[in-house]
Write an enzyme that holds these catalytic residues in place. Structure first.
Site, short mmCIF file in Angstrom:
data_model
loop_
_atom_site.label_atom_id
_atom_site.label_comp_id
_atom_site.label_asym_id
_atom_site.label_seq_id
_atom_site.Cartn_x
_atom_site.Cartn_y
_atom_site.Cartn_z
N ASN A 235 13.93 -19.56 -31.99
CA ASN A 235 13.37 -18.45 -31.24
C ASN A 235 11.91 -18.75 -30.91
O ASN A 235 11.38 -19.82 -31.27
CB ASN A 235 13.53 -17.13 -31.99
CG ASN A 235 12.83 -17.13 -33.34
OD1 ASN A 235 11.79 -17.78 -33.53
ND2 ASN A 235 13.39 -16.40 -34.30
N TYR A 236 11.27 -17.85 -30.22
CA TYR A 236 9.91 -18.12 -29.74
C TYR A 236 8.94 -18.34 -30.91
O TYR A 236 8.15 -19.30 -30.89
CB TYR A 236 9.44 -16.95 -28.88
CG TYR A 236 8.03 -17.13 -28.36
CD1 TYR A 236 7.75 -18.04 -27.34
CD2 TYR A 236 6.97 -16.38 -28.88
CE1 TYR A 236 6.46 -18.21 -26.86
CE2 TYR A 236 5.68 -16.54 -28.40
CZ TYR A 236 5.42 -17.45 -27.40
OH TYR A 236 4.14 -17.61 -26.92
N HIS A 237 9.00 -17.48 -31.91
CA HIS A 237 8.08 -17.62 -33.04
C HIS A 237 8.26 -18.96 -33.74
O HIS A 237 7.28 -19.64 -34.06
CB HIS A 237 8.31 -16.47 -34.02
CG HIS A 237 7.51 -16.58 -35.28
ND1 HIS A 237 6.14 -16.41 -35.32
CD2 HIS A 237 7.90 -16.86 -36.57
CE1 HIS A 237 5.71 -16.57 -36.56
NE2 HIS A 237 6.75 -16.84 -37.34
N GLU A 238 9.51 -19.36 -33.95
CA GLU A 238 9.78 -20.62 -34.65
C GLU A 238 9.29 -21.82 -33.85
O GLU A 238 8.72 -22.76 -34.41
CB GLU A 238 11.28 -20.74 -34.92
CG GLU A 238 11.79 -19.75 -35.95
CD GLU A 238 13.29 -19.55 -35.91
OE1 GLU A 238 13.82 -18.86 -36.81
OE2 GLU A 238 13.95 -20.07 -34.98
N ASP A 308 22.58 -15.01 -34.82
CA ASP A 308 23.84 -15.56 -35.34
C ASP A 308 24.92 -15.54 -34.26
O ASP A 308 25.69 -16.50 -34.12
CB ASP A 308 24.32 -14.72 -36.54
CG ASP A 308 23.28 -14.60 -37.63
OD1 ASP A 308 22.52 -15.56 -37.82
OD2 ASP A 308 23.23 -13.55 -38.29
#
Length: 526
Positions: A235-238, A308
């Protein structure tokens, strides 16, 4: 819907509002993808998939709150329901199972009640489990307290440090013994201690010897670079943490569109599906941007478990041979379905069929019809059904269908196929072939869906009626309730039969007769 301790398969209650609020370009994509998706679903073999990762038991305490406690300014919640569902990597396993895979789930849990309950829930869903009981750990449980629709608090319990060597060795031995049995491996690493460096190293060795489709959803993707996964889903944060870049609140796609090469080098992945919340997803293949798929609009926002679902649908699409951009569209649709559900949720194959069918007027099977009707019924929509040949559409047809639609919310029309019309009307009919007749009917705003029917020995729509179970079955005034063989079936299913008046002197037969007796036509023929 869910009951405590049991997942109940049901069509999404929110699919229709999602699609009705959809921009025109997305709607066209839905229509164009429908036929392709149905073909893939019908031809999809049941892949064998192993899921490895952190099991979490998600618990929901629901009730009402009408007062504050005297001890502190916090609400008192009178609990009326207690629901437990598999979360974390177990939710990925559930999603894959309902999308059609044969699933084995491997994880390490505590020797406690929560671990036993999670195993029982997974087994009920037809998932083979290999859960290693580790006496030095407690199973992770996340408990949410909800008053009405408002989440008030969440409290977590369980062990989140790396598993001890003995439990790690058991999981590695299991991987070595069963690696050849699977078409794909999905790793759902929530950084809770189950997927250790030792397990990743073992997977690297096994995959180097016997290459598998490996999909990874992990908080720290750099740990999997040497594994060289087939697919990763950050995701964006990761991804911003991985790239060591500052995060933005908007224009995220523009910020990352040219970063495919760097992301590929840091993750070692062939395909990267980078999810950006409301901005959709960027799909990279070997470091090159392939497409930017938009997110589908949602009517409510519950992102628990959406990641998921996304990686599960993407993986299943890839295993079925779908192109990457289409796989991303499929995953986005599946995520939209679960975001519109309560609690940690899954997306079933039938819900995807319905999602991609809702704005396709032309249904090609009773299975597709059944799924679409299930969604409408879940939303409380009143379904009206009628049928006919509709050989030459005229003003009488248009008036009749408009009034039929007014009897409910959804109008489904059964149309006799060409062979059926020949049996009913003679060898000179139909004048217009089935495809032409369906396209003309499809141009009417009153008609929501059209499906062909008719087979030797049965030219009635009874099979369709049993599939739809319509609230209303309607025919024109040239019929009577007693003369309709379908009427009894409709009423057995709880519906009503309504006879609508017809427009005088308007019928296909009379129209054909007028054409043949027309002086203009005779002059032209002479």
């Amino acid at each position: 819907m869910k009951r405590s301790g049991k997942l109940i398969l049901n069509a999404s209650l929110y699919t229709l509002p999602v699609i009705c609020s959809m921009p025109h370009n997305l709607l066209l994509k839905l229509i164009n993808m429908t036929q392709q998706f149905h073909s893939l679903v019908n031809n999809l073999h049941q892949p064998s998939v192993l899921v490895i990762g952190d099991l979490i038991l998600d618990t929901y305490l629901r009730g009402a709150s009408t007062r504050l406690t005297p001890e502190a300014p916090v609400p008192v919640v009178n609990i009326t329901s207690h629901t437990c569902v598999p979360g974390g990597a177990a939710n990925t396993a559930i999603n894959l199972r309902y999308l059609g895979a044969a699933v084995t789930f491997a994880a390490i849990v505590g020797e406690d009640t929560a671990g036993k309950e999670a195993q029982a829930l997974l087994s009920k869903e037809g998932i083979h489990t290999y859960l290693i009981n580790c006496n030095s750990r407690n199973t992770i449980v996340k408990t949410r307290v909800i008053a009405g629709s408002q989440l008030l608090t969440r409290y977590d319990e369980g062990t989140e440090i790396p598993v001890p060597d003995g439990c790690e060795e058991k999981l590695i031995a299991f991987l070595e013994d069963t690696f050849d049995h699977y078409d794909a491996i999905v790793i759902a690493d929530y950084n809770k201690g189950v997927v250790t460096p030792g397990i990743i190293t073992a997977l690297e060795r096994l995959n180097a010897e016997r290459k598998k489709f490996i999909a990874v959803d992990a908080k720290r993707l750099d740990l999997y670079r040497q594994l060289r996964p087939s697919l990763v889903k950050p995701n964006y944060h990761e991804i911003m943490q991985l790239l060591q870049l500052p995060e933005k609140s908007s224009y995220r796609a523009a910020q990352l569109r040219d970063m495919g090469g760097a992301i590929s080098r840091l993750t070692g992945a062939e395909v990267v599906a980078l999810t950006l919340d409301a901005e959709g997803a960027l799909i990279f293949n070997k470091g090159e941007i392939v497409c930017h798929t938009p997110a589908y609009p949602v009517s409510q926002l519950n992102v628990s478990g959406a990641g998921d679902t996304y990686i599960s649908a993407f993986t299943m699409s890839c295993l079925s041979g779908m192109e990457l951009c289409d796989a991303a569209e499929m995953a986005a649709a599946a995520a939209a379905i679960v975001i519109n559900k309560d609690d940690t949720a899954y997306c079933a194959r039938g819900e995807l069929i319905a999602f991609f069918s809702m704005h396709n007027k032309y249904l090609d099977s009773t299975a597709q019809l059944k799924e679409v009707c299930a969604v409408y019924k879940a939303q409380g929509k009143r379904i009206v059904f009628t049928n006919g040949c509709f050989d030459i559409l005229h003003s009488g047809h248009v008036s009749y269908l408009t009034r039929a639609r007014e009897l409910g919310d959804i109008l489904i029309v059964g149309i006799n196929n060409d062979e059926s019309i020949k049996r009913l009307k003679g060898s000179t009919r139909p004048i217009n072939q089935l495809q032409d007749r369906m396209e003309v009917l499809g141009g009417l705003g009153a008609v929501n869906h059209i499906i062909a029917f008719g087979k030797p020995g049965d030219d009635t729509p009874i099979e369709l009626i049993r599939t739809i179970a319509p609230d209303v079955f309607t025919k024109g005034g040239d019929y009577t309730r007693e003369g309709l063989p379908e009427a009894e079936v409709v009423e057995e299913l709880g519906g009503v039969v309504t006879i609508l008046p017809v427009v005088p002197d308007r019928s296909t037969t009379s129209l054909i007769r007028r054409i043949h007796t027309s002086p203009v036509l005779k002059v032209a023929q002479g």
